[in-house]
Enzyme design. Structure first.
Site, PDB file in Angstrom:
ATOM      1  N   GLU A 286       0.867  -1.191   0.000  1.00  0.00           N
ATOM      2  CA  GLU A 286       0.000   0.000   0.000  1.00  0.00           C
ATOM      3  C   GLU A 286       0.899   1.234   0.000  1.00  0.00           C
ATOM      4  O   GLU A 286       1.733   1.397   0.888  1.00  0.00           O
ATOM      5  CB  GLU A 286      -0.925  -0.034   1.218  1.00  0.00           C
ATOM      6  N   CYS A 320      -1.744   9.490   3.871  1.00  0.00           N
ATOM      7  CA  CYS A 320      -1.737   9.074   2.466  1.00  0.00           C
ATOM      8  C   CYS A 320      -3.024   9.555   1.798  1.00  0.00           C
ATOM      9  O   CYS A 320      -3.085   9.745   0.597  1.00  0.00           O
ATOM     10  CB  CYS A 320      -1.597   7.573   2.363  1.00  0.00           C
TER      11      CYS A 320
HETATM   12  P1  NAP Z   1       8.825   4.792   3.510  1.00  0.00           P
HETATM   13  O1  NAP Z   1       9.982   5.679   3.571  1.00  0.00           O
HETATM   14  O2  NAP Z   1       8.566   4.051   2.239  1.00  0.00           O
HETATM   15  O3  NAP Z   1       9.007   3.762   4.712  1.00  0.00           O
HETATM   16  C1  NAP Z   1       8.020   2.785   5.014  1.00  0.00           C
HETATM   17  C2  NAP Z   1       8.691   1.590   5.662  1.00  0.00           C
HETATM   18  O4  NAP Z   1       9.558   0.983   4.706  1.00  0.00           O
HETATM   19  C3  NAP Z   1       9.562   1.956   6.870  1.00  0.00           C
HETATM   20  O5  NAP Z   1       9.433   0.951   7.840  1.00  0.00           O
HETATM   21  C4  NAP Z   1      10.946   1.950   6.264  1.00  0.00           C
HETATM   22  O6  NAP Z   1      11.966   1.683   7.184  1.00  0.00           O
HETATM   23  C5  NAP Z   1      10.830   0.804   5.286  1.00  0.00           C
HETATM   24  N1  NAP Z   1      11.868   0.781   4.251  1.00  0.00           N
HETATM   25  C6  NAP Z   1      12.611   1.817   3.786  1.00  0.00           C
HETATM   26  N2  NAP Z   1      13.461   1.368   2.838  1.00  0.00           N
HETATM   27  C7  NAP Z   1      13.258   0.034   2.717  1.00  0.00           C
HETATM   28  C8  NAP Z   1      13.813  -0.989   1.902  1.00  0.00           C
HETATM   29  N3  NAP Z   1      14.783  -0.740   1.043  1.00  0.00           N
HETATM   30  N4  NAP Z   1      13.343  -2.251   2.027  1.00  0.00           N
HETATM   31  C9  NAP Z   1      12.354  -2.527   2.894  1.00  0.00           C
HETATM   32  N5  NAP Z   1      11.807  -1.598   3.701  1.00  0.00           N
HETATM   33  C10 NAP Z   1      12.229  -0.341   3.615  1.00  0.00           C
HETATM   34  O7  NAP Z   1       7.467   5.537   3.853  1.00  0.00           O
HETATM   35  P2  NAP Z   1       7.153   6.470   5.108  1.00  0.00           P
HETATM   36  O8  NAP Z   1       7.845   7.770   4.896  1.00  0.00           O
HETATM   37  O9  NAP Z   1       7.371   5.734   6.369  1.00  0.00           O
HETATM   38  O10 NAP Z   1       5.580   6.664   4.993  1.00  0.00           O
HETATM   39  C11 NAP Z   1       4.996   7.629   4.190  1.00  0.00           C
HETATM   40  C12 NAP Z   1       4.468   7.012   2.909  1.00  0.00           C
HETATM   41  O11 NAP Z   1       3.554   5.979   3.227  1.00  0.00           O
HETATM   42  C13 NAP Z   1       3.701   8.004   2.066  1.00  0.00           C
HETATM   43  O12 NAP Z   1       4.037   7.802   0.717  1.00  0.00           O
HETATM   44  C14 NAP Z   1       2.251   7.618   2.329  1.00  0.00           C
HETATM   45  O13 NAP Z   1       1.354   7.993   1.313  1.00  0.00           O
HETATM   46  C15 NAP Z   1       2.359   6.142   2.462  1.00  0.00           C
HETATM   47  N6  NAP Z   1       1.224   5.574   3.199  1.00  0.00           N
HETATM   48  C16 NAP Z   1       0.306   4.841   2.500  1.00  0.00           C
HETATM   49  C17 NAP Z   1      -0.800   4.317   3.160  1.00  0.00           C
HETATM   50  C18 NAP Z   1      -1.829   3.504   2.411  1.00  0.00           C
HETATM   51  O14 NAP Z   1      -2.659   2.885   3.063  1.00  0.00           O
HETATM   52  N7  NAP Z   1      -1.814   3.484   1.092  1.00  0.00           N
HETATM   53  C19 NAP Z   1      -0.964   4.546   4.514  1.00  0.00           C
HETATM   54  C20 NAP Z   1      -0.008   5.289   5.199  1.00  0.00           C
HETATM   55  C21 NAP Z   1       1.093   5.802   4.530  1.00  0.00           C
HETATM   56  P3  NAP Z   1      12.912   2.850   7.726  1.00  0.00           P
HETATM   57  O15 NAP Z   1      12.032   3.772   8.483  1.00  0.00           O
HETATM   58  O16 NAP Z   1      13.875   2.109   8.565  1.00  0.00           O
HETATM   59  O17 NAP Z   1      13.538   3.495   6.522  1.00  0.00           O
END
Ligand code: NAP
Length: 515
Positions: A286, A320
């Site tokens: 997601e 999001c």
């Molecule tokens: P993110 O930077 O993509 O991080 C999400 C998770 O992925 C974190 O636990 C992060 O760990 C991990 N991660 C980072 N690099 C990775 C890799 N190479 N391999 C595996 N995991 C990895 O996103 P965010 O900044 O936390 O969240 C914001 C985003 O989430 C926005 O784009 C928002 O729209 C989206 N979101 C979507 C929904 C939905 O339901 N569609 C809901 C909420 C949020 P680290 O923190 O250790 O880097």
């Protein structure tokens, strides 16, 4: 018999007693900041030298907690535990697993303001937003518990006279849960508990900015009777631990919520069949949104302006589902824009520990810089109406920002900013407004303000988003009422909090006995 599902009510902080309770919990929470939190693998507490430091985004010198950090070796140990635990956990009674969720919900409910206080400090959430996050975590527990009871006996199929056929859902295996920081409690808990209740075991890697709340969830689950090894808490770097577990041949399901950039990368890696791997990994991914509110000419403009303001600036636009684009009919464009600018002036930006704060900080320095970079782009692409500034002297505060007169193809109308920035474009008629609304790569949420029934029907068919709302804002989906998930580059549309969600964590098994 469990009672029918009802969503957790929000706390009314205008009531003195409620306000005092949260104030007291905030004081208590502030006193317990800065503790050490170990990893939890198979029930064992493991402390590492390397730590993840969780900071309060509103007060960047305040450490919320020091959390032990998993590396590849520790992730491997956790994988072994989860894999072994799965061998017996998969056979446990669904009722027992659901009961763990119901008890966990009751525990959190009893300590609701304590959890909410923690979310104010670790997530930088204003009271209302933190309260909604806690309520949603409770909702996921209550809803998924009940959903499991509904699907536990499978679905009826036909049998010929000489046979007895059954169709059941069985769990998949070890599930890697990678969660974001924005719904630090609700999404983290929802994505970890859905695999648990369906009989899978879990490796939980929360976002590195907000890992402490996940430790608190682990304590709740243990108190609720979750056996050791079912959910394992392994905070660590996404790039190191995340990649390692995504690539692991024993990983059966990956449940990721986060950015498009990480999600698409992870999807590609998950598709590779490594040596010793016996299955195609399933993924629930997601991702982000670029969510539009369309305002038609025949509508209540005040209602629309209020909804745009809250959808854009609630939790600093870091949902999001947040509104980041408005497409308004040319006949109402100027009036609507003027009213949104007026309402934006009333949005107070302050420390979220204060009761009356509308908007707190953004999550960290990286987000702060990224948002202000987009503001610079916006200044070249459109007209800055209000905001566009930040203050990082104490925390990561960005003022609510409105841009006008943008081309719907402008960068700030296409890319996810994930901050308190909203852009306006004008449409000549409703058809053009819907075309503009659909012209991004995303498809998560959207809203339409109109009193025109034909236009409601047109939007219902043509506005291509997973969650479409009429005459209300585009945020604030409720578990069990508004199943949530998006199309296109917003992800796999697994619909969290919906009737199909648990099935994504299971596989169908047909058995047929000759009589
Ligand atoms: P993110 O930077 O993509 O991080 C999400 C998770 O992925 C974190 O636990 C992060 O760990 C991990 N991660 C980072 N690099 C990775 C890799 N190479 N391999 C595996 N995991 C990895 O996103 P965010 O900044 O936390 O969240 C914001 C985003 O989430 C926005 O784009 C928002 O729209 C989206 N979101 C979507 C929904 C939905 O339901 N569609 C809901 C909420 C949020 P680290 O923190 O250790 O880097």
């Amino acid at each position: 018999m469990v009672t029918p599902y009802k969503h957790e009510p929000f706390t009314d902080y205008s009531i003195d007693e409620n306000r005092k309770e949260l104030e007291a919990e905030l004081k208590k929470a502030e006193k317990s900041l800065g503790k050490d939190y170990p990893l939890i693998i198979g029930g064992e507490r493991i402390t590492t030298d390397e730590k993840i430091v969780s900071y309060n985004p509103a007060n960047k010198d305040q450490v919320v907690g020091y959390v032990s950090k998993a590396n590849k070796e520790i992730a491997e140990k956790a994988m072994k535990v989860a894999d072994e635990t799965f061998q017996w956990w998969r056979k446990t009674k669904p009722e027992m697993r659901a009961d763990i969720l119901f008890r966990a919900a009751a525990i959190v409910r009893r300590r609701k303001q304590e959890f909410t206080a923690h979310l104010v400090l670790e997530g930088g959430k204003p009271w209302k937003e933190a309260d909604a996050d806690t309520a949603e975590a409770i909702d996921f527990m209550e809803y998924y518990g009940r959903q499991m009871l509904q699907i536990k006996d499978g679905v009826g199929i036909n049998s010929r006279e000489i046979e007895n056929n059954r169709y059941n859902y069985i769990p998949l295996g070890v599930t890697v849960v990678i969660s974001p920081w924005n719904f630090l409690f609700a999404i983290m808990a929802g994505t970890a508990l859905a695999p648990l209740v369906t009989g899978n075991t879990v490796l939980l890697k929360p976002a590195s900015t907000t890992p402490v709340i996940s430790y608190k969830l682990m304590e709740v689950l243990e108190e609720a009777g979750m056996p050791n090894g079912v959910v394992n808490y392994i905070p660590g770097s996404g790039a190191e631990v995340g990649d390692y577990l995504v690539d692991h041949p024993r990983t059966r399901l990956i449940s990721f919520t986060g950015s498009r950039e990480v999600g698409t990368r992870l999807f590609e890696r998950a598709a590779v069949v490594g040596p010793g791997q016996k299955w195609l990994k399933r993924t629930i991914i997601e991702m982000g949104g670029k969510d539009t509110i369309v305002v038609d000419k025949d509508t209540d403009l005040e209602l629309a302006a209020e909804a745009i303001t809250y959808s854009s600036f609630g939790f600093s636009g870091q949902k999001c589902s947040a509104c980041s684009r408005v497409i308004a009919h040319q006949d109402v464009y100027d009036d609507l824009l003027a009213r949104v600018v007026e309402l934006t002036k009333e949005v107070n930006v302050a420390d979220p520990t204060n009761h009356d704060t509308y908007m707190g900080p953004v999550i960290d320095e990286k987000a702060y810089n990224k948002i202000l970079d987009y503001v610079e782009t916006g200044k070249k692409e459109g007209k800055l109406m209000i905001g566009g500034t930040g203050d990082k002297s104490k925390g990561w505060f960005v003022n609510p920002t409105v841009f006008a007169d943008l081309d719907p193809n402008a960068t700030i109308m296409q890319e996810e900013i994930f901050g308190p920035v909203v852009g306006f474009s004008k449409a000549k008629d409703f058809d053009e407004a819907i075309d503009f609304a659909n012209n991004t790569d995303y498809g998560l949420t959207g809203a339409v303000f109109t009193n025109n029934r034909a236009n409601i029907e047109k939007a219902r068919e043509d506005f291509h988003v997973g969650n479409l709302y009429f005459n209300r804002g585009c945020t604030a989906a409720i578990v069990g009422y508004h199943p949530f998930g998006g199309f296109n580059m917003s992800g796999t549309d697994s619909k969290a909090g919906g009737p199909d969600y648990l099935i994504h964590h299971m596989q169908g098994k047909t058995t047929s006995e000759m009589l």
